[in-house]
Design a protein around this motif. Structure first.
Motif, short mmCIF file in Angstrom:
data_model
loop_
_atom_site.label_atom_id
_atom_site.label_comp_id
_atom_site.label_asym_id
_atom_site.label_seq_id
_atom_site.Cartn_x
_atom_site.Cartn_y
_atom_site.Cartn_z
N UNK A 169 0.87 -1.18 0.00
CA UNK A 169 0.00 0.00 0.00
C UNK A 169 0.91 1.23 0.00
N UNK A 170 0.97 1.92 -1.14
CA UNK A 170 1.90 3.04 -1.33
C UNK A 170 1.24 4.40 -1.17
N UNK A 171 -0.05 4.47 -1.40
CA UNK A 171 -0.86 5.65 -1.10
C UNK A 171 -2.14 5.17 -0.45
N UNK A 172 -2.75 6.01 0.37
CA UNK A 172 -3.92 5.54 1.10
C UNK A 172 -4.75 6.74 1.56
N UNK A 173 -5.99 6.79 1.12
CA UNK A 173 -6.87 7.89 1.55
C UNK A 173 -7.63 7.55 2.82
N UNK A 174 -7.37 6.35 3.39
CA UNK A 174 -8.06 5.94 4.61
C UNK A 174 -7.12 5.79 5.80
N UNK A 175 -5.85 6.06 5.60
CA UNK A 175 -4.90 5.89 6.69
C UNK A 175 -3.49 6.13 6.20
N UNK A 176 -2.52 5.71 7.01
CA UNK A 176 -1.11 5.95 6.71
C UNK A 176 -0.56 4.85 5.80
N UNK A 177 -0.10 5.18 4.58
CA UNK A 177 0.49 4.17 3.71
C UNK A 177 1.87 3.78 4.22
N UNK A 189 16.36 -7.25 7.21
CA UNK A 189 16.21 -7.34 5.76
C UNK A 189 14.76 -7.10 5.31
N UNK A 190 14.62 -6.44 4.18
CA UNK A 190 13.30 -6.14 3.62
C UNK A 190 13.29 -6.53 2.14
N UNK A 191 12.35 -7.39 1.76
CA UNK A 191 12.13 -7.73 0.36
C UNK A 191 10.81 -7.11 -0.08
N UNK A 192 10.86 -6.33 -1.16
CA UNK A 192 9.66 -5.72 -1.74
C UNK A 192 9.32 -6.48 -3.02
N UNK A 193 8.09 -6.96 -3.10
CA UNK A 193 7.63 -7.75 -4.24
C UNK A 193 6.44 -7.04 -4.86
N UNK A 194 6.52 -6.73 -6.15
CA UNK A 194 5.46 -5.92 -6.76
C UNK A 194 5.27 -6.31 -8.22
N UNK A 195 4.04 -6.26 -8.67
CA UNK A 195 3.72 -6.52 -10.08
C UNK A 195 3.74 -5.19 -10.81
N UNK A 196 4.50 -5.14 -11.88
CA UNK A 196 4.66 -3.88 -12.62
C UNK A 196 3.35 -3.40 -13.24
N UNK A 197 2.41 -4.32 -13.42
CA UNK A 197 1.12 -3.95 -14.02
C UNK A 197 0.00 -3.86 -12.98
N UNK A 198 0.36 -3.80 -11.72
CA UNK A 198 -0.64 -3.69 -10.66
C UNK A 198 -1.57 -2.51 -10.96
N UNK A 199 -2.85 -2.79 -11.11
CA UNK A 199 -3.81 -1.75 -11.46
C UNK A 199 -4.51 -1.13 -10.29
N UNK A 200 -4.15 -1.53 -9.06
CA UNK A 200 -4.78 -0.95 -7.88
C UNK A 200 -4.25 0.47 -7.67
N UNK A 201 -5.15 1.43 -7.51
CA UNK A 201 -4.75 2.83 -7.39
C UNK A 201 -3.87 3.09 -6.18
N UNK A 206 4.84 2.84 -10.08
CA UNK A 206 5.65 4.06 -10.21
C UNK A 206 6.03 4.65 -8.86
N UNK A 207 5.32 4.25 -7.79
CA UNK A 207 5.62 4.76 -6.46
C UNK A 207 6.57 3.87 -5.66
N UNK A 208 6.96 2.73 -6.23
CA UNK A 208 7.84 1.81 -5.51
C UNK A 208 9.22 2.41 -5.24
N UNK A 209 9.86 3.14 -6.19
CA UNK A 209 11.19 3.69 -5.90
C UNK A 209 11.24 4.55 -4.63
N UNK A 210 10.19 5.32 -4.39
CA UNK A 210 10.15 6.15 -3.18
C UNK A 210 10.15 5.28 -1.93
N UNK A 211 9.47 4.13 -2.00
CA UNK A 211 9.48 3.19 -0.87
C UNK A 211 10.89 2.65 -0.64
#
Length: 262
Positions: A169-177, A189-201, A206-211
């Motif tokens: 959850x990289x942005x969230x209008x209901x709480x803290x992302x 250690x932290x592993x981030x796993x993400x689908x490049x075509x994730x269509x969830x708003x 595109x927001x993963x690099x900031x994470x």
């Protein structure tokens, strides 16, 4: 040559079948806070090499029955792949909402509260005592808010040995992302796993690099990104790219390999 390939394929299938047969499964209730218990479905392969606590997304109210079935969430990415994790030599705990959150809104509005950290702290301690191996938190979608929050609140022997954030959850209008949390406090250690075509708003790739930039104090961090598979229905649900539909085996294999490589 063809017969050799068939033999190898048959051998690998036999190994998977054997792993399934040797994995035990049970429902466990452990005390956490005063008057509160935490239910989880535990899968124990022989000679586990690490342990994972799987934190489903959505409202998190799986309502696990005594026989190990689910009232809700059976199709969630982490719930439906639990056996795949066990097949890779990982002890698995699929975590429900605690006993005092067994009705709506379940974990909604609860994932970043001290009581939630206390519940997961008890789960980590129980898994560590039972398995005698490192214990990791693996969250998907809203479950990443649980995993990241707990990792910022608990450290050392009370906290996880590492965390995996899938479909964060990289942005969230209901709480803290997740990126808005004090991630500099995470020193495992932290592993981030993400689908490049994730269509969830809430989970735009595109927001993963900031994470990733905010995980600077983690001793080991990496992004695993995926493409393809199949997307069906709501883009924020488990059968869309958001839930790695059609890629489950590959995604779990890479997560397990990363955990076990430390």
């Amino acid at each position: 040559m063809r017969s050799c390939r068939y033999w190898i394929a048959g051998f690998l299938i036999a190994l998977v079948v054997q792993a399934h047969a040797q994995t035990t499964q049970k429902v466990v209730d452990i005390p956490t806070r005063p008057g509160v218990t935490q239910r989880m479905l535990v899968l124990s392969p022989p000679e586990a090499r690490a342990a994972v606590v799987l934190l489903a997304g959505g409202h998190g109210g799986l309502q696990i029955f005594p026989n190990g079935s689910f009232n809700w969430g059976a199709g969630n990415f982490l719930v439906r792949t639990r056996q795949l994790f066990a097949d890779r030599g990982l002890m698995v705990a699929v975590v429900d909402a605690p006993s005092d959150r067994q009705s709506p809104p379940f974990l909604s509005g609860f994932r970043q509260r001290p009581e939630h950290a206390a519940d997961i702290k008890a789960v980590i301690a129980w898994m560590r005592e039972q398995s005698k191996v490192p214990v990791w938190l693996v969250g998907t979608s809203r479950g990443t808010q649980s995993a990241a929050y707990v990792a910022t609140e608990l450290a050392g022997p009370e906290g996880p040995d590492g965390i995996v954030l899938s479909s964060t959850i990289l942005t969230d209008n209901r709480g803290r992302p997740v990126p808005a949390m004090p991630l500099e406090k995470i020193r495992v250690p932290v592993l981030v796993v993400h689908h490049e075509q994730d269509g969830c708003a809430l989970c735009a790739f595109s927001n993963v690099p900031a994470l990733m930039e905010k995980l600077g104090n983690s001793p080991r961090k990496e992004l695993l990104s995926f493409k393809g598979g199949e997307s069906r229905g709501d883009p924020c649900e488990a059968m869309a790219y958001h839930g790695f539909n059609g890629l489950e085996g590959e995604v779990v294999a890479q997560i397990a390999a990363w955990i076990l490589a430390r």
